[in-house]
Scaffold this active site. Sequence first.
Site, PDB file in Angstrom:
ATOM      1  N   GLU A  99       0.862  -1.186   0.000  1.00 46.03           N
ATOM      2  CA  GLU A  99       0.000   0.000   0.000  1.00 46.03           C
ATOM      3  C   GLU A  99       0.888   1.223   0.000  1.00 46.03           C
ATOM      4  OE1 GLU A  99      -3.114   0.046   2.881  1.00 46.03           O
ATOM      5  OE2 GLU A  99      -3.879  -1.879   2.253  1.00 46.03           O
ATOM      6  N   HIS A 106      -8.457   1.998   2.265  1.00 43.50           N
ATOM      7  CA  HIS A 106      -8.943   1.289   3.448  1.00 43.50           C
ATOM      8  C   HIS A 106      -9.288   2.316   4.520  1.00 43.50           C
ATOM      9  CE1 HIS A 106      -9.473  -2.264   5.903  1.00 43.50           C
ATOM     10  NE2 HIS A 106      -8.694  -1.779   6.833  1.00 43.50           N
TER      11      HIS A 106
END
Length: 107
Positions: free
Chosen positions: A52, A71
């Site tokens: 990420e 997220h």
Amino acid sequence: QKLICAKTIATMKKGVMLANVGRGECIDDNDLAEALKSGQVGAAGLDVFAPEPLAADSPYYGCDNVVLTPHLGASTKEAQVKVAVDVSEQIVTVLGGGKARTPVNKL
């Protein structure tokens, strides 16, 4: 790691919809992208990636049947206020000689 890969995708019903909101490492990105393009996977929704943030050259960018989101499930106004209050309370505790309830690093 990579529990969802070409081998496991092949056992799924054609057109399956897949969601991953847990850990990015669970999915082989190249295999899922290929399955999305072929129609074996009808659609996917992902909000976790490995690594990420999602790489600029991610194979998902070539798929029109995938939804990619950050997220941020706990990023609501109420959650942010609660986190701010909790952090503030812990700062007061630590400055008063106590221990933080949830330290990031060892104190």
